[in-house]
Write an enzyme that holds these catalytic residues in place. Structure first.
Site, short mmCIF file in Angstrom:
data_model
loop_
_atom_site.label_atom_id
_atom_site.label_comp_id
_atom_site.label_asym_id
_atom_site.label_seq_id
_atom_site.Cartn_x
_atom_site.Cartn_y
_atom_site.Cartn_z
N TYR A 150 -3.91 -8.67 14.05
CA TYR A 150 -5.20 -8.78 14.75
C TYR A 150 -6.00 -10.03 14.36
O TYR A 150 -7.12 -10.23 14.85
CB TYR A 150 -6.02 -7.50 14.54
CG TYR A 150 -5.50 -6.30 15.34
CD1 TYR A 150 -4.44 -6.42 16.23
CD2 TYR A 150 -6.08 -5.05 15.21
CE1 TYR A 150 -3.96 -5.33 16.96
CE2 TYR A 150 -5.62 -3.94 15.93
CZ TYR A 150 -4.55 -4.10 16.80
OH TYR A 150 -4.09 -3.02 17.51
N ASN A 188 -2.89 1.16 15.33
CA ASN A 188 -3.39 0.73 16.64
C ASN A 188 -3.75 1.98 17.42
O ASN A 188 -3.44 3.10 17.00
CB ASN A 188 -2.38 -0.15 17.37
CG ASN A 188 -1.07 0.57 17.60
OD1 ASN A 188 -1.04 1.62 18.25
ND2 ASN A 188 0.00 0.04 17.06
N GLY A 203 3.49 -4.33 10.58
CA GLY A 203 2.62 -4.48 9.41
C GLY A 203 2.49 -3.21 8.59
O GLY A 203 3.47 -2.51 8.33
N VAL A 204 1.25 -2.90 8.20
CA VAL A 204 0.97 -1.72 7.39
C VAL A 204 1.44 -0.45 8.10
O VAL A 204 2.04 0.44 7.50
CB VAL A 204 -0.55 -1.62 7.12
CG1 VAL A 204 -0.89 -0.33 6.40
CG2 VAL A 204 -1.03 -2.81 6.31
N ASP A 205 1.17 -0.40 9.38
CA ASP A 205 1.50 0.77 10.20
C ASP A 205 3.01 1.08 10.13
O ASP A 205 3.42 2.22 9.85
CB ASP A 205 1.09 0.45 11.64
CG ASP A 205 0.85 1.68 12.49
OD1 ASP A 205 0.89 2.80 11.95
OD2 ASP A 205 0.61 1.51 13.70
N SER A 223 -7.27 -5.47 10.03
CA SER A 223 -7.42 -6.49 11.09
C SER A 223 -6.96 -7.90 10.71
O SER A 223 -7.02 -8.80 11.54
CB SER A 223 -8.87 -6.59 11.62
OG SER A 223 -9.18 -5.46 12.43
N THR A 224 -6.50 -8.10 9.46
CA THR A 224 -6.19 -9.48 9.05
C THR A 224 -4.74 -9.89 9.31
O THR A 224 -4.35 -11.00 8.96
CB THR A 224 -6.48 -9.69 7.55
OG1 THR A 224 -5.61 -8.83 6.78
CG2 THR A 224 -7.92 -9.40 7.22
N GLY A 225 -3.96 -8.99 9.89
CA GLY A 225 -2.56 -9.32 10.19
C GLY A 225 -2.40 -9.71 11.64
O GLY A 225 -2.92 -10.75 12.09
N ILE A 237 0.83 -1.21 0.00
CA ILE A 237 0.00 0.00 0.00
C ILE A 237 0.87 1.27 0.00
O ILE A 237 0.45 2.30 -0.52
CB ILE A 237 -1.01 -0.01 1.17
CG1 ILE A 237 -2.11 1.04 0.93
CG2 ILE A 237 -0.34 0.19 2.52
CD1 ILE A 237 -3.33 0.88 1.82
P1 ADP Z 1 -3.89 -5.37 11.80
O1 ADP Z 1 -3.13 -5.02 13.06
O2 ADP Z 1 -5.09 -4.48 11.55
O3 ADP Z 1 -4.17 -6.82 11.68
P2 ADP Z 1 -1.57 -5.54 9.96
O4 ADP Z 1 -0.82 -4.37 9.44
O5 ADP Z 1 -0.87 -6.46 10.91
O6 ADP Z 1 -2.89 -4.90 10.60
O7 ADP Z 1 -2.12 -6.40 8.77
C1 ADP Z 1 -3.23 -6.07 7.96
C2 ADP Z 1 -3.07 -6.71 6.59
O8 ADP Z 1 -2.17 -5.93 5.80
C3 ADP Z 1 -2.49 -8.13 6.58
O9 ADP Z 1 -3.24 -8.90 5.64
C4 ADP Z 1 -1.06 -7.94 6.11
O10 ADP Z 1 -0.59 -9.06 5.39
C5 ADP Z 1 -1.19 -6.77 5.19
N1 ADP Z 1 0.01 -5.93 4.98
C6 ADP Z 1 1.15 -5.87 5.71
N2 ADP Z 1 2.00 -4.95 5.19
C7 ADP Z 1 1.37 -4.42 4.11
C8 ADP Z 1 1.70 -3.43 3.13
N3 ADP Z 1 2.89 -2.78 3.17
N4 ADP Z 1 0.80 -3.13 2.16
C9 ADP Z 1 -0.40 -3.75 2.11
N5 ADP Z 1 -0.79 -4.68 2.99
C10 ADP Z 1 0.09 -5.03 3.97
#
Ligand code: ADP
Length: 170
Positions: free
Chosen positions: A127, A25, A33-35, A123-125, A12
């Site tokens: 969480y 969070n 993860g994304v954050d 939430s799919t990572g 992303i």
């Molecule tokens: P949460 O804490 O809401 O579960 P995460 O960031 O751990 O958030 O994961 C949410 C989703 O994003 C997961 O399916 C993970 O594989 C995916 N993800 C992790 N990094 C990226 C990225 N750089 N771009 C897009 N999706 C990502």
């Protein structure tokens, strides 16, 4: 103007859109993860605004299901919309909170005047929300939320996530 839902597989933080949604969070102070990826690539301006939000409107953190915007720093976007997904629970139905993340992010996007918005699979990572169910909730909620956003793009990190969303989109 109707909203088009599109899907891409990828990172992303490499997307160009008016707004990128962060699976944050409630601390708003970064995570994995994304954050983590958003703060790494977006640079310190995003964290600085998040800290300011903690010092003002969100002293106790951003509640689950809510959304708030900051600058997108060095990302190819105008805003990052931070939203806090629910942690998956087998004993309690938290679906409404996951739907709320999508609704609230679109509401914030409308307030900003964003026309294109990219969502990760919230939430799919860490969480642990099951991917198929998260895809169902995300797609249904976007379809049922009135918005001036023209393109909602789901950015799925891997093939499994992409397939789950593609199946829901039909
Ligand atoms: P949460 O804490 O809401 O579960 P995460 O960031 O751990 O958030 O994961 C949410 C989703 O994003 C997961 O399916 C993970 O594989 C995916 N993800 C992790 N990094 C990226 C990225 N750089 N771009 C897009 N999706 C990502």
């Amino acid at each position: 103007m109707s909203t088009t839902i599109t899907l891409v597989q990828g990172d992303i933080t490499r997307q160009r859109a008016d707004a990128l949604v962060n699976a944050a969070n409630s601390s708003l102070l970064g995570g994995g993860g994304v954050d983590g990826a958003i703060h790494r690539r977006g640079g310190p301006a995003i964290l600085a605004e998040c800290r300011a939000l903690r010092a003002s409107r969100y002293g106790k953190g951003l509640p689950t299901g809510r959304a708030v915007a900051t600058t997108a720093g060095d990302l190819d976007a105008r805003w990052v919309i931070h939203t806090v997904g629910p942690v998956w629970s087998a004993s309690e139905d938290r679906s409404e909170l996951l739907a709320s993340c999508h609704r609230e992010s679109l509401r914030v996007a409308d307030e900003l005047g964003a026309r294109t918005i990219a969502f990760p699979a919230i939430s799919t990572g860490v969480y642990r929300w099951p991917m198929d169910d998260a895809a169902r909730i995300a797609v249904e909620t976007v379809r049922n939320t009135p918005t001036a956003v023209e393109e909602v793009r789901f950015v799925l990190f891997d093939e499994r996530a992409h397939a789950a969303f593609a199946a829901r989109l039909g």
